[in-house]
Design an enzyme around this catalytic site. Structure first.
Site, PDB file in Angstrom:
ATOM      1  CD  GLN A 110     126.830  46.216  10.013  1.00  0.00           C
ATOM      2  OE1 GLN A 110     125.579  45.966  10.353  1.00  0.00           O
ATOM      3  NE2 GLN A 110     126.992  46.064   8.859  1.00  0.00           N
ATOM      4  CG  HIS A 153     127.694  62.956   0.183  1.00  0.00           C
ATOM      5  ND1 HIS A 153     128.382  64.081   0.816  1.00  0.00           N
ATOM      6  CD2 HIS A 153     128.562  61.769   0.465  1.00  0.00           C
ATOM      7  CE1 HIS A 153     129.343  63.599   1.629  1.00  0.00           C
ATOM      8  NE2 HIS A 153     129.630  62.308   1.161  1.00  0.00           N
ATOM      9  N   GLY A 164     136.756  60.839  -0.148  1.00  0.00           N
ATOM     10  CA  GLY A 164     137.084  60.184   1.152  1.00  0.00           C
ATOM     11  C   GLY A 164     136.461  60.778   2.283  1.00  0.00           C
ATOM     12  CB  ALA A 219     137.056  52.451   4.046  1.00  0.00           C
ATOM     13  CB  THR A 240     137.995  50.206   1.206  1.00  0.00           C
ATOM     14  OG1 THR A 240     138.783  49.469   2.390  1.00  0.00           O
ATOM     15  CG2 THR A 240     136.556  49.707   1.025  1.00  0.00           C
ATOM     16  CD  GLN A 293     127.684  54.842   1.408  1.00  0.00           C
ATOM     17  OE1 GLN A 293     127.951  53.375   1.607  1.00  0.00           O
ATOM     18  NE2 GLN A 293     128.678  55.682   1.902  1.00  0.00           N
ATOM     19  CD  GLU A 330     133.802  48.505  -0.195  1.00  0.00           C
ATOM     20  OE1 GLU A 330     133.241  49.408  -1.063  1.00  0.00           O
ATOM     21  OE2 GLU A 330     133.683  49.100   0.956  1.00  0.00           O
TER      22      GLU A 330
END
Ligand code: FAD
Length: 291
Positions: free
Chosen positions: A217, A154, A113, A55, A52, A181, A21
């Site tokens: 991160q 989620h 989104g 994102a 993306t 994810q 990605e």
């Protein structure tokens, strides 16, 4: 090539699709930088590269279709354009479909989104509430449509079972592959896969892995998506707190071990959140394919 066909062919051949990605680089040289990144990844022969769309609510969505087209037309690698519907109107979706067609896009990852940083960009009465709401139109328009899956549920959803029911709604709406994810503990993926099977998820689910690069991160990702941090990851973050190079190396090494373990336990696909870094993609591909 359609991504669902890639999975079908791989299954018949006993192969494991690997994808990367990328996000559209910011700034004046967006396309040049994207070409550089994707060009270096192309040498590793990924099965597809996904791009993306705004994102993380960054608003960086303009170049998605251009980059996806470049990846397919110039590099000969199938691409997937992400599309979010949180700020999309019905008219806007029709325009996007036309735009994607004009760019020769074959595959779309349909998403709701992330909520944008600037909430004033989000309509009060949205035309689309969930990713499943845009899937049928995209399928009718001839695209191969994928969607997002969450091995731990989620972040806005109270329990995994409900999250899996929402996943099934996306499959019923026409999604023909899922990308998960990121997760740091493969056990969550295996448990999720079992429950998804029982819930009737029959399309391929490719496992998404992101190497950790820094404490900040990881903190951002954990707060954004709710991924659990297993103690081996916490120990590495603590051990290399003041040594960024060693922390990055440990993050890539950890991701490589996760990928090998997933490969050896029959994952249908592996998707690397490679953060536009050639070295990350190279290390991960080498761990998976021994190349
Ligand atoms: P949905 O599937 O619509 O789900 C959103 C929430 O609504 C969930 O809590 C779900 O459980 C709930 N829900 C779904 N259906 C129903 C229903 N019928 N009734 C009640 N509740 C329901 N974000 C970007 O901005 N750009 C990107 O390019 C991007 N790429 C991503 C790629 C992957 C592989 C993944 C996993 C995520 C990506 N994201 C991206 C992040 C994603 O947009 C967020 O996780 C977002 O919060 C949810 O998107 P979704 O498509 O899964 O939403």
């Amino acid at each position: 090539m359609r991504v669902d066909d890639i999975f079908k062919q791989a299954k018949q051949a006993g192969a494991l699709p690997v994808s990367f990605e990328m996000f559209p680089p910011k700034g004046d040289l967006t396309m040049e930088k994207a070409r550089e990144v994707a060009g270096s990844w192309a040498e590793l022969h990924p099965d597809f590269i996904s791009v993306t769309y705004s994102a993380g609510g960054s608003g960086n969505k303009g170049a998605t279709a251009d980059i996806a087209q470049m990846i397919t037309d110039e590099l000969g690698i199938p691409s997937v354009a992400h599309l979010t519907c949180i700020s999309l109107t019905r008219e806007g979706l029709k325009e996007k479909i036309e735009d994607f067609r004009a760019h020769g896009i074959r595959n779309v990852l349909a998403l709701r989104g992330d909520v944008p940083h600037d909430a004033s960009n989000t309509p009060d009465t949205p035309d689309f509430h969930y990713a499943k709401d845009i899937i049928p139109q995209l399928v009718d328009a001839g695209f191969c449509v994928g969607a997002a899956a969450y091995t731990e549920g989620h972040i806005e959803c109270d329990d995994l079972q409900t999250s899996i029911e929402h996943l099934k709604q996306k499959q019923d709406a026409g999604a023909s592959f899922f990308v998960t994810q990121l997760f740091f503990d493969n056990e969550y993926f295996y448990r999720f896969r079992e429950r998804a099977d029982k819930a009737g998820i029959t399309v391929p689910v490719t496992a998404g892995i992101m190497p950790f690069m820094s404490k900040d991160q990881v903190a951002r990702m954990v707060f954004m998506c709710g991924a659990s941090l297993p103690s081996p990851v916490i120990k590495l973050l603590a051990r290399y707190e003041n040594d960024p190079d060693s922390l990055r190396a440990a993050g890539i090494e950890y991701a490589c071990r996760q990928l090998e373990n997933l490969r050896d336990h029959g994952a249908e696909g592996l998707h690397v959140y490679a953060m536009n870094r050639p070295s990350v993609a190279r290390a991960c591909m080498s761990a998976i394919r021994g190349a």
